[in-house]
Design a protein around this motif. Structure first.
Motif, PDB file in Angstrom:
ATOM      1  N   ARG A 123       6.232  -6.779   5.719  1.00  0.00           N
ATOM      2  CA  ARG A 123       6.533  -6.083   6.408  1.00  0.00           C
ATOM      3  C   ARG A 123       7.940  -4.232   6.095  1.00  0.00           C
ATOM      4  O   ARG A 123       7.400  -3.296   7.012  1.00  0.00           O
ATOM      5  CB  ARG A 123       6.969  -6.734   7.854  1.00  0.00           C
ATOM      6  CG  ARG A 123       5.934  -7.348   8.295  1.00  0.00           C
ATOM      7  CD  ARG A 123       6.830  -8.753   9.778  1.00  0.00           C
ATOM      8  NE  ARG A 123       7.618  -8.696   9.095  1.00  0.00           N
ATOM      9  CZ  ARG A 123       8.838  -9.665  10.192  1.00  0.00           C
ATOM     10  NH1 ARG A 123       8.478 -10.146  11.278  1.00  0.00           N
ATOM     11  NH2 ARG A 123      10.063  -9.934   9.520  1.00  0.00           N
ATOM     12  N   ASN A 124       8.607  -4.409   6.315  1.00  0.00           N
ATOM     13  CA  ASN A 124       9.851  -3.381   5.185  1.00  0.00           C
ATOM     14  C   ASN A 124       8.662  -2.511   4.809  1.00  0.00           C
ATOM     15  O   ASN A 124       9.517  -1.013   4.872  1.00  0.00           O
ATOM     16  CB  ASN A 124      10.993  -3.667   4.682  1.00  0.00           C
ATOM     17  CG  ASN A 124      11.567  -4.902   5.798  1.00  0.00           C
ATOM     18  OD1 ASN A 124      11.722  -4.729   7.190  1.00  0.00           O
ATOM     19  ND2 ASN A 124      12.310  -5.996   5.071  1.00  0.00           N
ATOM     20  N   LEU A 125       8.041  -3.121   3.470  1.00  0.00           N
ATOM     21  CA  LEU A 125       7.090  -2.034   3.211  1.00  0.00           C
ATOM     22  C   LEU A 125       6.602  -1.374   3.645  1.00  0.00           C
ATOM     23  O   LEU A 125       6.167  -0.557   3.399  1.00  0.00           O
ATOM     24  CB  LEU A 125       6.634  -2.893   1.932  1.00  0.00           C
ATOM     25  CG  LEU A 125       5.798  -2.027   0.574  1.00  0.00           C
ATOM     26  CD1 LEU A 125       6.426  -0.327   0.051  1.00  0.00           C
ATOM     27  CD2 LEU A 125       5.048  -2.440  -0.729  1.00  0.00           C
ATOM     28  N   ALA A 126       5.668  -2.617   5.111  1.00  0.00           N
ATOM     29  CA  ALA A 126       4.568  -1.859   5.282  1.00  0.00           C
ATOM     30  C   ALA A 126       5.534  -0.396   6.052  1.00  0.00           C
ATOM     31  O   ALA A 126       4.853   0.342   6.610  1.00  0.00           O
ATOM     32  CB  ALA A 126       4.134  -2.635   6.564  1.00  0.00           C
ATOM     33  N   THR A 127       6.627  -0.340   6.903  1.00  0.00           N
ATOM     34  CA  THR A 127       7.614   0.122   7.278  1.00  0.00           C
ATOM     35  C   THR A 127       7.805   1.750   6.654  1.00  0.00           C
ATOM     36  O   THR A 127       7.629   2.677   7.146  1.00  0.00           O
ATOM     37  CB  THR A 127       8.828  -0.442   7.977  1.00  0.00           C
ATOM     38  OG1 THR A 127       8.710  -1.598   8.630  1.00  0.00           O
ATOM     39  CG2 THR A 127       9.838   0.504   8.808  1.00  0.00           C
ATOM     40  N   VAL A 128       8.270   1.564   5.162  1.00  0.00           N
ATOM     41  CA  VAL A 128       8.308   2.688   4.966  1.00  0.00           C
ATOM     42  C   VAL A 128       6.938   3.949   4.569  1.00  0.00           C
ATOM     43  O   VAL A 128       7.234   4.717   4.211  1.00  0.00           O
ATOM     44  CB  VAL A 128       8.570   2.140   2.962  1.00  0.00           C
ATOM     45  CG1 VAL A 128       8.858   2.974   2.139  1.00  0.00           C
ATOM     46  CG2 VAL A 128      10.788   1.297   3.108  1.00  0.00           C
ATOM     47  N   ARG A 129       6.093   2.645   4.111  1.00  0.00           N
ATOM     48  CA  ARG A 129       4.555   3.506   4.072  1.00  0.00           C
ATOM     49  C   ARG A 129       4.583   4.369   5.142  1.00  0.00           C
ATOM     50  O   ARG A 129       3.979   5.725   5.184  1.00  0.00           O
ATOM     51  CB  ARG A 129       4.034   2.424   3.858  1.00  0.00           C
ATOM     52  CG  ARG A 129       3.265   2.167   2.204  1.00  0.00           C
ATOM     53  CD  ARG A 129       2.451   1.250   2.321  1.00  0.00           C
ATOM     54  NE  ARG A 129       2.023   0.151   1.253  1.00  0.00           N
ATOM     55  CZ  ARG A 129       1.614  -0.712   1.132  1.00  0.00           C
ATOM     56  NH1 ARG A 129       1.705  -1.413   1.941  1.00  0.00           N
ATOM     57  NH2 ARG A 129       1.989  -2.052   0.078  1.00  0.00           N
TER      58      ARG A 129
END
Length: 155
Positions: free
Chosen positions: A42-48
C-alpha cells in the motif's frame, strides 16, 4: 471577457496547482514509509499515486499561464512589473517541477518498483526541498497576483 478569463485563470490555478503542491509535499513522507516497510504494498501504491497526481496536474497546470497571459493581454497590463515578475516566477516554478520534482519522483518510483537495495537516487529530504521551493514560488506568485504592487488596488 475579463471576468471570464480571470475566472478561468484562478480556477485553473486552484484546480491544477493546488493538487501538485499538496501531492509533491506528501511524496517524501510516503517514500519514507515505503522504504521503511517494503513488505506493505500500500505504501508503494501511495507513492505511485502521488507521483501520478503530480504528473497529470502538471500538464493541466499549463492552463494557468495560458489563461493568465490572455487575461493580462486583455487587461493591458502585460508591461506591468508585478506581472513580469509573476511570469518569471511561474517559469522558474515550472522548471523546478519539470526538471527537479517530477524526474526525482520518477527515479524514486522506479527504484522502489525494482525493489533494489541501496540509497535512493533522489533522497526524500531533497525531494521535500524541491517541493518546498515549488510551493514557495507559487505562494510568491499568488501574493503578487493579489497585491499587485504599483496598482491602484495594491498595498
Amino acid at each position: 471577457m475579463n471576468a471570464f478569463l480571470l475566472s478561468a485563470h484562478v480556477l485553473a490555478a486552484v484546480i491544477a496547482v493546488g493538487p501538485v503542491t499538496v501531492a509533491a509535499s506528501m511524496f517524501p513522507a510516503a517514500v519514507r514509509h515505503a522504504v521503511a516497510t517494503p513488505e506493505d504494498g500500500r505504501n508503494l501504491a501511495t507513492v505511485r499515486m502521488l507521483h501520478r497526481i503530480c504528473r497529470v496536474y502538471a500538464v493541466v497546470g499549463v492552463a494557468v499561464p495560458v489563461f493568465g497571459f490572455a487575461t493580462a493581454k486583455n487587461m493591458h497590463v502585460l508591461g506591468d512589473t508585478w506581472l513580469i515578475v509573476s511570469m518569471a516566477l511561474t517559469a522558474v516554478a515550472a522548471v523546478v517541477l519539470g526538471a527537479l520534482v517530477l524526474p526525482g519522483q520518477g527515479a524514486v518510483v522506479a527504484r522502489l518498483e525494482g525493489g533494489g537495495a541501496g540509497p535512493l537516487s533522489a533522497p526524500p529530504a531533497r525531494l521535500a526541498l524541491y517541493a518546498g521551493l515549488f510551493n514557495l514560488l507559487w505562494a510568491a506568485v499568488t501574493v503578487l497576483m493579489i497585491v499587485r504592487p504599483g496598482s491602484t488596488t495594491g498595498v
